[in-house]
Design a protein around this motif. Structure first.
Motif, PDB file in Angstrom:
ATOM      1  N   UNK A   4       0.838  -1.200   0.000  1.00 56.60           N
ATOM      2  CA  UNK A   4       0.000   0.000   0.000  1.00 56.60           C
ATOM      3  C   UNK A   4       0.869   1.244   0.000  1.00 56.60           C
ATOM      4  N   UNK A   5       0.493   2.234  -0.778  1.00 51.92           N
ATOM      5  CA  UNK A   5       1.238   3.481  -0.857  1.00 51.92           C
ATOM      6  C   UNK A   5       0.537   4.616  -0.129  1.00 51.92           C
ATOM      7  N   UNK A   6      -0.665   4.357   0.361  1.00 48.76           N
ATOM      8  CA  UNK A   6      -1.401   5.386   1.086  1.00 48.76           C
ATOM      9  C   UNK A   6      -2.379   4.716   2.047  1.00 48.76           C
ATOM     10  N   UNK A   7      -2.952   5.540   2.900  1.00 46.03           N
ATOM     11  CA  UNK A   7      -3.949   5.048   3.858  1.00 46.03           C
ATOM     12  C   UNK A   7      -5.148   5.982   3.834  1.00 46.03           C
ATOM     13  N   UNK A  61     -17.294  15.658   8.963  1.00 45.60           N
ATOM     14  CA  UNK A  61     -16.563  14.443   8.632  1.00 45.60           C
ATOM     15  C   UNK A  61     -15.890  14.588   7.278  1.00 45.60           C
ATOM     16  N   UNK A  62     -14.622  14.148   7.203  1.00 46.99           N
ATOM     17  CA  UNK A  62     -13.852  14.177   5.964  1.00 46.99           C
ATOM     18  C   UNK A  62     -13.295  12.780   5.706  1.00 46.99           C
ATOM     19  N   UNK A  63     -13.264  12.376   4.459  1.00 47.33           N
ATOM     20  CA  UNK A  63     -12.593  11.145   4.059  1.00 47.33           C
ATOM     21  C   UNK A  63     -11.341  11.580   3.317  1.00 47.33           C
ATOM     22  N   UNK A  64     -10.184  11.314   3.909  1.00 43.90           N
ATOM     23  CA  UNK A  64      -8.934  11.782   3.331  1.00 43.90           C
ATOM     24  C   UNK A  64      -7.989  10.623   3.082  1.00 43.90           C
ATOM     25  N   UNK A  65      -7.102  10.829   2.127  1.00 44.42           N
ATOM     26  CA  UNK A  65      -6.110   9.842   1.769  1.00 44.42           C
ATOM     27  C   UNK A  65      -4.746  10.430   2.091  1.00 44.42           C
ATOM     28  N   UNK A  66      -3.967   9.705   2.901  1.00 44.56           N
ATOM     29  CA  UNK A  66      -2.646  10.184   3.310  1.00 44.56           C
ATOM     30  C   UNK A  66      -1.592   9.210   2.806  1.00 44.56           C
ATOM     31  N   UNK A  67      -0.577   9.701   2.088  1.00 42.65           N
ATOM     32  CA  UNK A  67       0.507   8.813   1.651  1.00 42.65           C
ATOM     33  C   UNK A  67       1.220   8.171   2.842  1.00 42.65           C
ATOM     34  N   UNK A  68       1.753   6.987   2.653  1.00 45.75           N
ATOM     35  CA  UNK A  68       2.417   6.246   3.737  1.00 45.75           C
ATOM     36  C   UNK A  68       3.649   6.979   4.269  1.00 45.75           C
ATOM     37  N   UNK A  69       4.309   7.803   3.451  1.00 42.22           N
ATOM     38  CA  UNK A  69       5.506   8.488   3.918  1.00 42.22           C
ATOM     39  C   UNK A  69       5.204   9.721   4.771  1.00 42.22           C
ATOM     40  N   UNK A  70       3.949  10.140   4.850  1.00 42.12           N
ATOM     41  CA  UNK A  70       3.575  11.293   5.670  1.00 42.12           C
ATOM     42  C   UNK A  70       3.441  10.843   7.114  1.00 42.12           C
ATOM     43  N   UNK A  71       4.149  11.508   8.011  1.00 42.49           N
ATOM     44  CA  UNK A  71       4.163  11.129   9.425  1.00 42.49           C
ATOM     45  C   UNK A  71       3.287  12.024  10.310  1.00 42.49           C
ATOM     46  N   UNK A  72       2.774  13.107   9.761  1.00 43.53           N
ATOM     47  CA  UNK A  72       1.868  13.978  10.508  1.00 43.53           C
ATOM     48  C   UNK A  72       1.057  14.815   9.538  1.00 43.53           C
ATOM     49  N   UNK A  73      -0.046  15.373  10.030  1.00 44.34           N
ATOM     50  CA  UNK A  73      -0.779  16.389   9.285  1.00 44.34           C
ATOM     51  C   UNK A  73      -1.084  17.521  10.249  1.00 44.34           C
ATOM     52  N   UNK A  74      -1.436  18.668   9.713  1.00 43.79           N
ATOM     53  CA  UNK A  74      -1.624  19.865  10.530  1.00 43.79           C
ATOM     54  C   UNK A  74      -3.074  20.323  10.475  1.00 43.79           C
ATOM     55  N   UNK A  75      -3.599  20.704  11.628  1.00 41.38           N
ATOM     56  CA  UNK A  75      -4.929  21.307  11.717  1.00 41.38           C
ATOM     57  C   UNK A  75      -4.741  22.760  12.112  1.00 41.38           C
ATOM     58  N   UNK A  76      -5.225  23.665  11.282  1.00 42.03           N
ATOM     59  CA  UNK A  76      -5.148  25.099  11.580  1.00 42.03           C
ATOM     60  C   UNK A  76      -6.550  25.621  11.850  1.00 42.03           C
ATOM     61  N   UNK A  77      -6.742  26.223  13.009  1.00 43.85           N
ATOM     62  CA  UNK A  77      -8.009  26.884  13.310  1.00 43.85           C
ATOM     63  C   UNK A  77      -7.830  28.343  12.921  1.00 43.85           C
ATOM     64  N   UNK A  78      -8.736  28.828  12.098  1.00 40.90           N
ATOM     65  CA  UNK A  78      -8.691  30.208  11.616  1.00 40.90           C
ATOM     66  C   UNK A  78     -10.024  30.882  11.885  1.00 40.90           C
ATOM     67  N   UNK A  79     -10.027  32.186  11.799  1.00 42.82           N
ATOM     68  CA  UNK A  79     -11.300  32.914  11.863  1.00 42.82           C
ATOM     69  C   UNK A  79     -11.288  33.968  10.766  1.00 42.82           C
ATOM     70  N   UNK A  80     -12.471  34.271  10.287  1.00 46.25           N
ATOM     71  CA  UNK A  80     -12.616  35.275   9.229  1.00 46.25           C
ATOM     72  C   UNK A  80     -12.697  36.653   9.881  1.00 46.25           C
ATOM     73  N   UNK A  81     -11.867  37.533   9.391  1.00 48.86           N
ATOM     74  CA  UNK A  81     -11.878  38.926   9.817  1.00 48.86           C
ATOM     75  C   UNK A  81     -12.138  39.773   8.580  1.00 48.86           C
ATOM     76  N   UNK A  82     -12.500  41.018   8.768  1.00 44.48           N
ATOM     77  CA  UNK A  82     -12.767  41.883   7.612  1.00 44.48           C
ATOM     78  C   UNK A  82     -11.527  42.046   6.736  1.00 44.48           C
ATOM     79  N   UNK A  83     -10.331  41.889   7.319  1.00 41.98           N
ATOM     80  CA  UNK A  83      -9.094  42.044   6.554  1.00 41.98           C
ATOM     81  C   UNK A  83      -8.592  40.724   5.977  1.00 41.98           C
ATOM     82  N   UNK A  84      -9.340  39.624   6.196  1.00 41.01           N
ATOM     83  CA  UNK A  84      -8.936  38.317   5.681  1.00 41.01           C
ATOM     84  C   UNK A  84      -8.930  37.277   6.792  1.00 41.01           C
TER      85      UNK A  84
END
Length: 155
Positions: A4-7, A61-84
């Protein structure tokens, strides 16, 4: 047996707690999460939350595919502001937290991670659930379901 090359993962962004901006200024509205995986396009929750404040609930809920060589993923919490969009905090999720020989396939992990702002300071907590999918389930998920599009599920 083919190597397998991904999970495949079922990732649910459940909620966040105690989100703040610039010190003690609480996030008041429009928080969302960006899922970043090294080799894939980013995926994003919507800003529609049950609690549109510093303790948002998404239950997306998300169904995602991660390659086997990836050892972590990042979750960024953001908020919308008038400037972006503004990054509230991020957490790196190691794949070793939910994969390995100790857990059976389809085991549902409930995990919480400390969010850190760009200065490395604590800035809330994000709650998620992860389930590694079996190979035969991948076929079922890719027919009729757009991979990466959030499915609204209420618990």
């Amino acid at each position: 047996m083919a190597k397998r090359h991904s999970r495949d993962l079922e990732l649910t962004i459940i909620s966040a707690e105690s989100l703040s901006l610039a010190g003690n200024c609480r996030v008041k509205k429009n928080p969302f999460v960006v899922i970043k995986i090294e080799s894939n396009a980013d995926q994003t929750t919507t800003t529609d939350t049950e609690n549109n404040n510093s303790n948002p609930t998404w239950n997306q809920k998300f169904f995602i595919n991660i390659p086997m060589n990836v050892r972590f993923f990042t979750l960024e919490v953001r908020c919308k502001k008038f400037s972006g969009d503004r990054i509230v905090g991020s957490a790196r999720v190691p794949t070793s937290d939910f994969e390995g020989h100790y857990f059976p396939m389809n085991y549902l992990h409930f995990l919480s991670y400390r969010l850190r702002d760009r200065n490395g300071e604590r800035n809330g907590i994000i709650n998620i659930s992860i389930k590694m999918m079996k190979n035969d389930q991948r076929v079922l998920l890719t027919h009729g379901v757009a991979v990466g599009v959030p499915l609204h599920v209420r618990y």
